[in-house]
Motif scaffolding. Structure first.
Motif, PDB file in Angstrom:
ATOM      1  N   GLU A 132      20.954  75.682  50.184  1.00 38.79           N
ATOM      2  CA  GLU A 132      22.340  75.990  50.530  1.00 38.79           C
ATOM      3  C   GLU A 132      23.310  75.071  49.790  1.00 38.79           C
ATOM      4  O   GLU A 132      24.375  75.517  49.327  1.00 38.79           O
ATOM      5  CB  GLU A 132      22.537  75.870  52.045  1.00 38.79           C
ATOM      6  CG  GLU A 132      23.981  75.927  52.530  1.00 38.79           C
ATOM      7  CD  GLU A 132      24.704  77.213  52.144  1.00 38.79           C
ATOM      8  OE1 GLU A 132      25.950  77.205  52.177  1.00 38.79           O
ATOM      9  OE2 GLU A 132      24.048  78.211  51.799  1.00 38.79           O
ATOM     10  N   VAL A 144      23.863  86.538  52.444  1.00 37.64           N
ATOM     11  CA  VAL A 144      24.093  87.139  53.757  1.00 37.64           C
ATOM     12  C   VAL A 144      23.887  88.645  53.607  1.00 37.64           C
ATOM     13  O   VAL A 144      24.532  89.286  52.762  1.00 37.64           O
ATOM     14  CB  VAL A 144      25.517  86.850  54.266  1.00 37.64           C
ATOM     15  CG1 VAL A 144      25.785  87.592  55.570  1.00 37.64           C
ATOM     16  CG2 VAL A 144      25.703  85.348  54.457  1.00 37.64           C
ATOM     17  N   HIS A 146      24.340  92.342  54.660  1.00 43.95           N
ATOM     18  CA  HIS A 146      25.286  93.105  55.473  1.00 43.95           C
ATOM     19  C   HIS A 146      24.801  94.518  55.804  1.00 43.95           C
ATOM     20  O   HIS A 146      25.300  95.141  56.733  1.00 43.95           O
ATOM     21  CB  HIS A 146      26.631  93.218  54.736  1.00 43.95           C
ATOM     22  CG  HIS A 146      27.280  91.908  54.443  1.00 43.95           C
ATOM     23  ND1 HIS A 146      27.038  91.206  53.282  1.00 43.95           N
ATOM     24  CD2 HIS A 146      28.155  91.161  55.161  1.00 43.95           C
ATOM     25  CE1 HIS A 146      27.745  90.092  53.285  1.00 43.95           C
ATOM     26  NE2 HIS A 146      28.431  90.038  54.404  1.00 43.95           N
ATOM     27  N   GLY A 167      20.663  83.184  53.933  1.00 48.74           N
ATOM     28  CA  GLY A 167      21.582  82.327  54.691  1.00 48.74           C
ATOM     29  C   GLY A 167      21.573  82.515  56.186  1.00 48.74           C
ATOM     30  O   GLY A 167      22.634  82.477  56.825  1.00 48.74           O
ATOM     31  N   LEU A 168      20.405  82.704  56.772  1.00 50.64           N
ATOM     32  CA  LEU A 168      20.276  82.889  58.221  1.00 50.64           C
ATOM     33  C   LEU A 168      19.451  81.751  58.800  1.00 50.64           C
ATOM     34  O   LEU A 168      18.365  81.447  58.297  1.00 50.64           O
ATOM     35  CB  LEU A 168      19.619  84.237  58.521  1.00 50.64           C
ATOM     36  CG  LEU A 168      19.545  84.666  59.992  1.00 50.64           C
ATOM     37  CD1 LEU A 168      20.946  84.846  60.566  1.00 50.64           C
ATOM     38  CD2 LEU A 168      18.751  85.975  60.124  1.00 50.64           C
ATOM     39  N   TRP A 178      24.719  83.267  60.483  1.00 53.27           N
ATOM     40  CA  TRP A 178      24.865  83.348  59.039  1.00 53.27           C
ATOM     41  C   TRP A 178      25.712  82.194  58.534  1.00 53.27           C
ATOM     42  O   TRP A 178      26.606  81.727  59.237  1.00 53.27           O
ATOM     43  CB  TRP A 178      25.506  84.678  58.643  1.00 53.27           C
ATOM     44  CG  TRP A 178      24.659  85.885  58.866  1.00 53.27           C
ATOM     45  CD1 TRP A 178      24.802  86.829  59.846  1.00 53.27           C
ATOM     46  CD2 TRP A 178      23.518  86.291  58.097  1.00 53.27           C
ATOM     47  NE1 TRP A 178      23.843  87.791  59.745  1.00 53.27           N
ATOM     48  CE2 TRP A 178      23.026  87.494  58.672  1.00 53.27           C
ATOM     49  CE3 TRP A 178      22.860  85.759  56.985  1.00 53.27           C
ATOM     50  CZ2 TRP A 178      21.920  88.170  58.161  1.00 53.27           C
ATOM     51  CZ3 TRP A 178      21.756  86.436  56.478  1.00 53.27           C
ATOM     52  CH2 TRP A 178      21.290  87.622  57.053  1.00 53.27           C
ATOM     53  N   ASP A 180      28.070  82.084  56.381  1.00 50.33           N
ATOM     54  CA  ASP A 180      29.494  82.367  56.166  1.00 50.33           C
ATOM     55  C   ASP A 180      30.200  82.767  57.452  1.00 50.33           C
ATOM     56  O   ASP A 180      31.311  83.298  57.419  1.00 50.33           O
ATOM     57  CB  ASP A 180      29.669  83.466  55.109  1.00 50.33           C
ATOM     58  CG  ASP A 180      29.156  84.825  55.602  1.00 50.33           C
ATOM     59  OD1 ASP A 180      28.420  84.857  56.620  1.00 50.33           O
ATOM     60  OD2 ASP A 180      29.494  85.846  54.973  1.00 50.33           O
ATOM     61  N   THR A 182      29.577  85.155  59.403  1.00 51.82           N
ATOM     62  CA  THR A 182      29.504  86.579  59.731  1.00 51.82           C
ATOM     63  C   THR A 182      28.719  86.748  61.033  1.00 51.82           C
ATOM     64  O   THR A 182      27.657  86.143  61.193  1.00 51.82           O
ATOM     65  CB  THR A 182      28.786  87.358  58.603  1.00 51.82           C
ATOM     66  OG1 THR A 182      29.546  87.234  57.407  1.00 51.82           O
ATOM     67  CG2 THR A 182      28.650  88.832  58.969  1.00 51.82           C
ATOM     68  N   TYR A 184      26.131  87.776  63.733  1.00 51.37           N
ATOM     69  CA  TYR A 184      24.752  88.240  63.625  1.00 51.37           C
ATOM     70  C   TYR A 184      24.639  89.577  64.357  1.00 51.37           C
ATOM     71  O   TYR A 184      24.881  89.671  65.563  1.00 51.37           O
ATOM     72  CB  TYR A 184      23.806  87.202  64.233  1.00 51.37           C
ATOM     73  CG  TYR A 184      22.351  87.625  64.285  1.00 51.37           C
ATOM     74  CD1 TYR A 184      21.587  87.678  63.123  1.00 51.37           C
ATOM     75  CD2 TYR A 184      21.743  87.952  65.496  1.00 51.37           C
ATOM     76  CE1 TYR A 184      20.247  88.046  63.170  1.00 51.37           C
ATOM     77  CE2 TYR A 184      20.410  88.319  65.550  1.00 51.37           C
ATOM     78  CZ  TYR A 184      19.660  88.372  64.380  1.00 51.37           C
ATOM     79  OH  TYR A 184      18.341  88.739  64.431  1.00 51.37           O
TER      80      TYR A 184
END
Length: 235
Positions: A132, A144, A146, A167-168, A178, A180, A182, A184
Motif C-alpha cells: 500500500e 478497490v 467496484h 486494498g481490502l 477498503w 479509499d 469505499t 464494503y
C-alpha cells in the motif's frame, strides 16, 4: 398691656386602653405600606424552546464543519501527492470526460486503463502495508473492486500462478474496509468458497483456484505481489 400667650407642646399617642380615653381622631397619619419587590419571572416557554433549538443548530453546524473539514483535508493531501508526482510518459485516449473542458483521459506508461481508473501490476513481493505504501508513493492505492466487470478485467491480465494483494483489510472484528473508504458491499464481493476463514488473516489477495479467480484472506505480513489503482488523468 399685652397679654402673654403660652404655647404648650402637645403630643398625641395612638394608644388604646380599656378606658377608651383617646379617640381615633388623634392617631398619627397612616403611612402607605411599600409593596414588596416582585421576583423576576421565569423565562417563557417560547424563549426556552428557541434557546434549545439554537443550541441544537449550533451542535449540528459544528459536526458538519468537522466532517467537511476532514474531507477537505483528505482531498487536499491527495492533490498535493499527485502534484508532486511527475509522469514522464502518458498514454491517452480521446473519450467522454466527466470533467468539463477535458477531452483526453490518460494513464501513466505501463498502467492499464479501465473505466475511470488506471491499474499497475506490481511483481515485487511485499507485505500488505508495504504494498500500500508503494502504491501511495505513486499517487495511487491498492486496488478497490467496484464491480464484476472490474474483477474480470483485472484477473484476465494477472498470472494465475501468483497471488496479488488488493486494498481490502480487516482492522478487527471482521469489519472489512477498503483503503479509499469505499463502503464494503457484501453483494459485490468475490470470495472463494469457504473464505474468509480465519480471524487472524486480516488482509485479502486475489488468486486463482480450481474454481476460478476469487478472494482469500491471509496474514498481512505475508509477502505477495499486488495491484495498484489510481484515477485517470484528464487533459
Amino acid at each position: 398691656m399685652a397679654s402673654e400667650i403660652t404655647y404648650a407642646e402637645v403630643k398625641f399617642k395612638n394608644e388604646s386602653n380599656s378606658s377608651g380615653t383617646y379617640s381615633d381622631s388623634a392617631t398619627a397619619p397612616k403611612v402607605k405600606p411599600t409593596p414588596p419587590l416582585s421576583k423576576p419571572g421565569r423565562p417563557s416557554l417560547l424563549f426556552t424552546s428557541l434557546m434549545a433549538l439554537f443550541l441544537l443548530l449550533a451542535i449540528a453546524f459544528l459536526a458538519a464543519f468537522i466532517f467537511y473539514y476532514q474531507k477537505y483535508s483528505q482531498l487536499l493531501e491527495e492533490k498535493i501527492v499527485i502534484k508532486d508526482i511527475t509522469y514522464t510518459e502518458l498514454n491517452c485516449a480521446k473519450d467522454h470526460s466527466p470533467i468539463e473542458d477535458k477531452v483526453w483521459s490518460c494513464c501513466p506508461k505501463d498502467w492499464k486503463p479501465f473505466s475511470s481508473h488506471c491499474y499497475l501490476i506490481s511483481n515485487d513481493s511485499a507485505s500488505w502495508r508495504e504494498s500500500e505504501e508503494k502504491c501511495s508513493s505513486m499517487g495511487a492505492h491498492l486496488m478497490v473492486v467496484h464491480s464484476q466487470e472490474e474483477q474480470d478485467f483485472i484477473t484476465k491480465i494477472l498470472d494465475p500462478k501468483a497471488n496479488y494483494y488488493i486494498g481490502l483489510s480487516d482492522p478487527g472484528h471482521r469489519q472489512w474496509r477498503w483503503v479509499d473508504q469505499t463502503p464494503y458491499n457484501e453483494s459485490a464481493t468475490f470470495w472463494h468458497p469457504g473464505e474468509p476463514n480465519s480471524d487472524h488473516e486480516q488482509c485479502v489477495i486475489v488468486n486463482h483456484r480450481y474454481s476460478g479467480w476469487g478472494w482469500n484472506d491471509i496474514p498481512c505480513s505475508v509477502k505477495q505481489k499486488s495491484v495498484c489503482q489510481m484515477k485517470k488523468i484528464y487533459l
